[in-house]
Scaffold this active site. Structure first.
Site, PDB file in Angstrom:
ATOM      1  N   SER A  58     -26.610 -12.177   1.469  1.00 44.48           N
ATOM      2  CA  SER A  58     -27.791 -12.787   0.861  1.00 44.48           C
ATOM      3  C   SER A  58     -27.758 -12.782  -0.662  1.00 44.48           C
ATOM      4  O   SER A  58     -28.322 -13.677  -1.297  1.00 44.48           O
ATOM      5  CB  SER A  58     -29.052 -12.059   1.335  1.00 44.48           C
ATOM      6  OG  SER A  58     -30.204 -12.529   0.689  1.00 44.48           O
ATOM      7  N   LYS A 127     -32.775  -7.513  -2.437  1.00 44.46           N
ATOM      8  CA  LYS A 127     -33.130  -8.864  -2.882  1.00 44.46           C
ATOM      9  C   LYS A 127     -33.496  -8.821  -4.362  1.00 44.46           C
ATOM     10  O   LYS A 127     -33.629  -7.764  -4.962  1.00 44.46           O
ATOM     11  CB  LYS A 127     -34.327  -9.411  -2.097  1.00 44.46           C
ATOM     12  CG  LYS A 127     -34.202  -9.365  -0.580  1.00 44.46           C
ATOM     13  CD  LYS A 127     -33.243 -10.384  -0.023  1.00 44.46           C
ATOM     14  CE  LYS A 127     -33.189 -10.315   1.503  1.00 44.46           C
ATOM     15  NZ  LYS A 127     -32.058 -11.086   2.054  1.00 44.46           N
TER      16      LYS A 127
END
Length: 244
Positions: A58, A127
Protein backbone atom coordinates in the site's frame (compact mmCIF):
# COMPACT_ATOMS: atom_id res chain seq x y z
CA UNK A 1 14.49 -13.22 78.94
CA UNK A 2 17.03 -10.60 77.90
CA UNK A 3 19.48 -13.37 76.98
CA UNK A 4 16.89 -14.85 74.61
CA UNK A 5 16.44 -11.53 72.87
CA UNK A 6 20.15 -11.11 72.31
CA UNK A 7 20.33 -14.53 70.67
CA UNK A 8 17.50 -13.57 68.24
CA UNK A 9 19.20 -10.32 67.23
CA UNK A 10 22.61 -11.90 66.76
CA UNK A 11 21.06 -14.67 64.64
CA UNK A 12 19.34 -12.19 62.36
CA UNK A 13 22.48 -10.25 61.56
CA UNK A 14 24.30 -13.11 59.79
CA UNK A 15 21.12 -13.80 57.81
CA UNK A 16 20.92 -10.14 56.73
CA UNK A 17 24.59 -10.08 55.83
CA UNK A 18 24.12 -13.31 53.88
CA UNK A 19 21.21 -11.93 51.88
CA UNK A 20 23.12 -8.74 51.13
CA UNK A 21 26.17 -10.72 50.00
CA UNK A 22 23.97 -12.91 47.78
CA UNK A 23 22.36 -9.80 46.26
CA UNK A 24 25.80 -8.27 45.59
CA UNK A 25 26.95 -11.48 43.89
CA UNK A 26 23.78 -11.59 41.76
CA UNK A 27 24.05 -7.89 40.88
CA UNK A 28 27.54 -8.44 39.50
CA UNK A 29 26.56 -11.55 37.53
CA UNK A 30 25.88 -11.84 33.81
CA UNK A 31 22.30 -12.93 34.54
CA UNK A 32 21.54 -9.64 36.33
CA UNK A 33 22.88 -7.57 33.43
CA UNK A 34 20.96 -9.67 30.92
CA UNK A 35 17.69 -9.23 32.83
CA UNK A 36 18.35 -5.49 33.25
CA UNK A 37 19.05 -5.14 29.53
CA UNK A 38 15.81 -6.97 28.67
CA UNK A 39 13.80 -4.77 31.04
CA UNK A 40 15.30 -1.57 29.61
CA UNK A 41 14.83 -2.81 26.05
CA UNK A 42 11.21 -3.76 26.81
CA UNK A 43 10.51 -0.31 28.25
CA UNK A 44 12.00 1.32 25.15
CA UNK A 45 9.83 -0.84 22.89
CA UNK A 46 6.70 -0.26 24.95
CA UNK A 47 6.97 3.50 25.40
CA UNK A 48 9.56 5.09 23.09
CA UNK A 49 10.32 3.34 19.79
CA UNK A 50 9.50 0.00 18.23
CA UNK A 51 10.26 -1.82 14.95
CA UNK A 52 7.40 -3.04 12.74
CA UNK A 53 7.18 -5.00 9.49
CA UNK A 54 5.37 -3.41 6.54
CA UNK A 55 2.44 -5.76 5.78
CA UNK A 56 1.55 -4.84 2.19
CA UNK A 57 2.39 -2.83 -0.91
CA UNK A 58 0.00 0.00 0.00
CA UNK A 59 2.87 2.41 0.68
CA UNK A 60 5.09 1.60 -2.31
CA UNK A 61 7.52 2.99 -3.29
CA UNK A 62 8.05 4.81 0.01
CA UNK A 63 7.89 1.49 1.85
CA UNK A 64 8.11 -2.01 0.43
CA UNK A 65 6.36 -5.15 1.75
CA UNK A 66 8.56 -6.72 4.42
CA UNK A 67 10.52 -3.54 5.18
CA UNK A 68 11.37 -3.17 8.87
CA UNK A 69 10.48 0.31 10.03
CA UNK A 70 11.10 2.17 13.29
CA UNK A 71 8.03 3.76 14.88
CA UNK A 72 8.50 6.61 17.36
CA UNK A 73 5.79 6.07 19.97
CA UNK A 74 6.20 9.45 21.69
CA UNK A 75 5.79 11.44 18.48
CA UNK A 76 2.28 12.60 19.38
CA UNK A 77 2.68 13.05 23.11
CA UNK A 78 1.02 16.44 23.56
CA UNK A 79 0.57 16.93 19.81
CA UNK A 80 -1.42 15.57 16.87
CA UNK A 81 -0.51 13.83 13.59
CA UNK A 82 -0.02 16.20 10.67
CA UNK A 83 -0.75 15.94 6.97
CA UNK A 84 2.09 13.98 5.36
CA UNK A 85 3.06 11.96 8.45
CA UNK A 86 3.47 8.22 7.89
CA UNK A 87 1.88 6.45 10.86
CA UNK A 88 1.33 2.94 12.17
CA UNK A 89 -2.06 2.21 13.74
CA UNK A 90 -4.02 -0.73 15.09
CA UNK A 91 -6.95 -1.15 12.69
CA UNK A 92 -10.36 -1.97 14.16
CA UNK A 93 -13.22 -3.99 12.63
CA UNK A 94 -14.13 -1.26 10.12
CA UNK A 95 -10.96 -2.19 8.25
CA UNK A 96 -12.07 -5.78 7.76
CA UNK A 97 -12.92 -8.92 9.66
CA UNK A 98 -10.11 -9.98 11.92
CA UNK A 99 -9.02 -13.64 11.80
CA UNK A 100 -9.89 -15.75 14.87
CA UNK A 101 -7.20 -15.72 17.52
CA UNK A 102 -6.28 -18.65 19.72
CA UNK A 103 -6.19 -18.15 23.52
CA UNK A 104 -2.41 -18.61 23.49
CA UNK A 105 -1.95 -15.94 20.83
CA UNK A 106 -4.26 -13.60 22.75
CA UNK A 107 -2.12 -14.05 25.88
CA UNK A 108 1.07 -13.44 23.90
CA UNK A 109 -0.43 -10.29 22.38
CA UNK A 110 -1.45 -9.10 25.85
CA UNK A 111 2.12 -9.67 27.03
CA UNK A 112 3.39 -7.75 23.99
CA UNK A 113 1.11 -4.81 24.75
CA UNK A 114 2.53 -4.38 28.26
CA UNK A 115 6.14 -5.43 27.64
CA UNK A 116 6.83 -4.01 24.19
CA UNK A 117 8.01 -7.36 22.79
CA UNK A 118 5.97 -8.31 19.73
CA UNK A 119 3.00 -6.73 17.88
CA UNK A 120 0.45 -4.70 19.86
CA UNK A 121 -2.58 -5.30 17.66
CA UNK A 122 -4.09 -8.11 15.63
CA UNK A 123 -4.33 -5.92 12.52
CA UNK A 124 -1.60 -3.28 12.28
CA UNK A 125 -1.41 -1.00 9.23
CA UNK A 126 0.86 1.76 7.96
CA UNK A 127 -0.54 4.71 5.95
CA UNK A 128 0.03 8.41 5.32
CA UNK A 129 -2.05 11.01 7.16
CA UNK A 130 -3.96 13.27 4.75
CA UNK A 131 -6.34 15.15 7.04
CA UNK A 132 -7.33 15.38 10.69
CA UNK A 133 -10.41 16.15 12.80
CA UNK A 134 -12.65 18.88 11.36
CA UNK A 135 -10.82 19.11 8.03
CA UNK A 136 -12.73 18.60 4.78
CA UNK A 137 -11.17 16.34 2.17
CA UNK A 138 -12.11 15.58 -1.42
CA UNK A 139 -10.65 14.38 -4.66
CA UNK A 140 -10.11 15.78 -7.02
CA UNK A 141 -8.98 19.26 -8.09
CA UNK A 142 -9.17 20.18 -11.78
CA UNK A 143 -5.74 18.55 -12.16
CA UNK A 144 -6.51 15.42 -10.14
CA UNK A 145 -5.02 16.35 -6.75
CA UNK A 146 -6.45 15.59 -3.30
CA UNK A 147 -7.93 18.77 -1.80
CA UNK A 148 -7.84 19.54 1.97
CA UNK A 149 -9.82 22.57 3.19
CA UNK A 150 -9.84 23.96 -0.35
CA UNK A 151 -6.10 23.57 -0.95
CA UNK A 152 -4.77 20.93 -3.39
CA UNK A 153 -1.95 18.82 -1.95
CA UNK A 154 1.43 18.41 -3.60
CA UNK A 155 2.15 14.70 -3.20
CA UNK A 156 5.37 13.74 -5.02
CA UNK A 157 5.47 10.43 -3.13
CA UNK A 158 2.40 8.98 -4.95
CA UNK A 159 2.99 6.02 -7.25
CA UNK A 160 0.54 4.17 -9.51
CA UNK A 161 -2.31 6.65 -9.12
CA UNK A 162 -5.77 5.92 -10.50
CA UNK A 163 -6.53 7.22 -14.01
CA UNK A 164 -7.63 10.86 -14.25
CA UNK A 165 -7.83 12.93 -17.44
CA UNK A 166 -9.34 16.44 -17.17
CA UNK A 167 -12.42 16.76 -19.39
CA UNK A 168 -12.34 13.08 -20.40
CA UNK A 169 -12.22 11.06 -17.19
CA UNK A 170 -12.58 13.27 -14.12
CA UNK A 171 -15.03 13.89 -11.29
CA UNK A 172 -17.65 15.50 -13.58
CA UNK A 173 -17.72 12.92 -16.35
CA UNK A 174 -19.81 9.79 -16.73
CA UNK A 175 -18.33 7.45 -15.70
CA UNK A 176 -16.36 9.28 -13.02
CA UNK A 177 -12.70 8.66 -12.42
CA UNK A 178 -12.10 6.08 -9.70
CA UNK A 179 -9.72 8.60 -8.17
CA UNK A 180 -12.67 10.75 -7.06
CA UNK A 181 -14.15 10.70 -3.55
CA UNK A 182 -15.85 13.01 -1.05
CA UNK A 183 -16.10 15.72 0.02
CA UNK A 184 -16.09 14.47 3.61
CA UNK A 185 -15.36 16.14 6.95
CA UNK A 186 -13.10 14.07 9.20
CA UNK A 187 -14.82 13.17 12.50
CA UNK A 188 -13.51 14.01 15.97
CA UNK A 189 -10.42 12.07 17.11
CA UNK A 190 -10.06 10.53 13.62
CA UNK A 191 -7.73 10.79 10.65
CA UNK A 192 -8.14 10.16 6.94
CA UNK A 193 -5.18 8.05 5.82
CA UNK A 194 -4.19 6.99 2.32
CA UNK A 195 -1.49 4.79 0.82
CA UNK A 196 1.20 6.20 -1.47
CA UNK A 197 0.37 3.42 -3.93
CA UNK A 198 -3.07 4.91 -4.54
CA UNK A 199 -4.15 2.42 -7.22
CA UNK A 200 -3.50 -0.52 -4.89
CA UNK A 201 -4.24 0.67 -1.37
CA UNK A 202 -7.03 -0.44 0.93
CA UNK A 203 -7.12 2.88 2.76
CA UNK A 204 -9.65 5.34 4.21
CA UNK A 205 -11.17 6.16 0.81
CA UNK A 206 -10.83 2.71 -0.79
CA UNK A 207 -14.56 1.89 -0.63
CA UNK A 208 -15.60 5.42 -1.62
CA UNK A 209 -13.69 5.91 -4.86
CA UNK A 210 -16.17 6.66 -7.61
CA UNK A 211 -19.12 6.50 -5.18
CA UNK A 212 -21.98 9.02 -5.51
CA UNK A 213 -21.27 12.47 -4.07
CA UNK A 214 -22.64 12.78 -0.53
CA UNK A 215 -22.17 9.14 0.47
CA UNK A 216 -19.74 9.29 3.41
CA UNK A 217 -20.67 6.02 5.11
CA UNK A 218 -18.02 4.21 3.11
CA UNK A 219 -15.06 6.02 4.72
CA UNK A 220 -12.81 4.33 7.27
CA UNK A 221 -10.80 6.23 9.85
CA UNK A 222 -7.60 5.81 11.80
CA UNK A 223 -8.73 6.61 15.36
CA UNK A 224 -6.46 8.77 17.53
CA UNK A 225 -6.43 6.14 20.30
CA UNK A 226 -5.30 3.47 17.81
CA UNK A 227 -2.30 5.33 16.39
CA UNK A 228 0.89 3.66 17.66
CA UNK A 229 3.27 6.35 16.44
CA UNK A 230 5.06 7.98 13.52
CA UNK A 231 7.44 6.14 11.20
CA UNK A 232 10.88 7.74 11.55
CA UNK A 233 13.17 5.34 9.66
CA UNK A 234 13.47 2.25 7.49
CA UNK A 235 15.81 -0.15 9.30
CA UNK A 236 15.93 -3.13 6.96
CA UNK A 237 17.01 -4.11 4.38
CA UNK A 238 20.22 -2.12 4.78
CA UNK A 239 20.11 -0.96 1.16
CA UNK A 240 16.79 0.78 1.82
CA UNK A 241 17.78 2.49 5.06
CA UNK A 242 16.45 6.03 5.28
CA UNK A 243 15.16 8.52 7.85
CA UNK A 244 11.79 10.25 7.52
Amino acid sequence: MGYGKSVTVSASRPRTRGLYAAWRRFRSSAWFHLILALVVFGLVLAFIAKPYAVPSGSMENTLQPGDRILVYRLAYLGSQPHTGDVVVFDADSQWGTLPPESPLKAVLRWFASISGFGPTGAHTLVKRVIAGPGQTVSCCSAHGAVVVDGHPLDEPYITHNLPFTPGTLDCSTTPRSQRCFGPVTVPKDSYLVLGDNRANSSDSAFRCRGAPVGDVSCFRWARRSEIVGRVVATLWPIGRWRAF
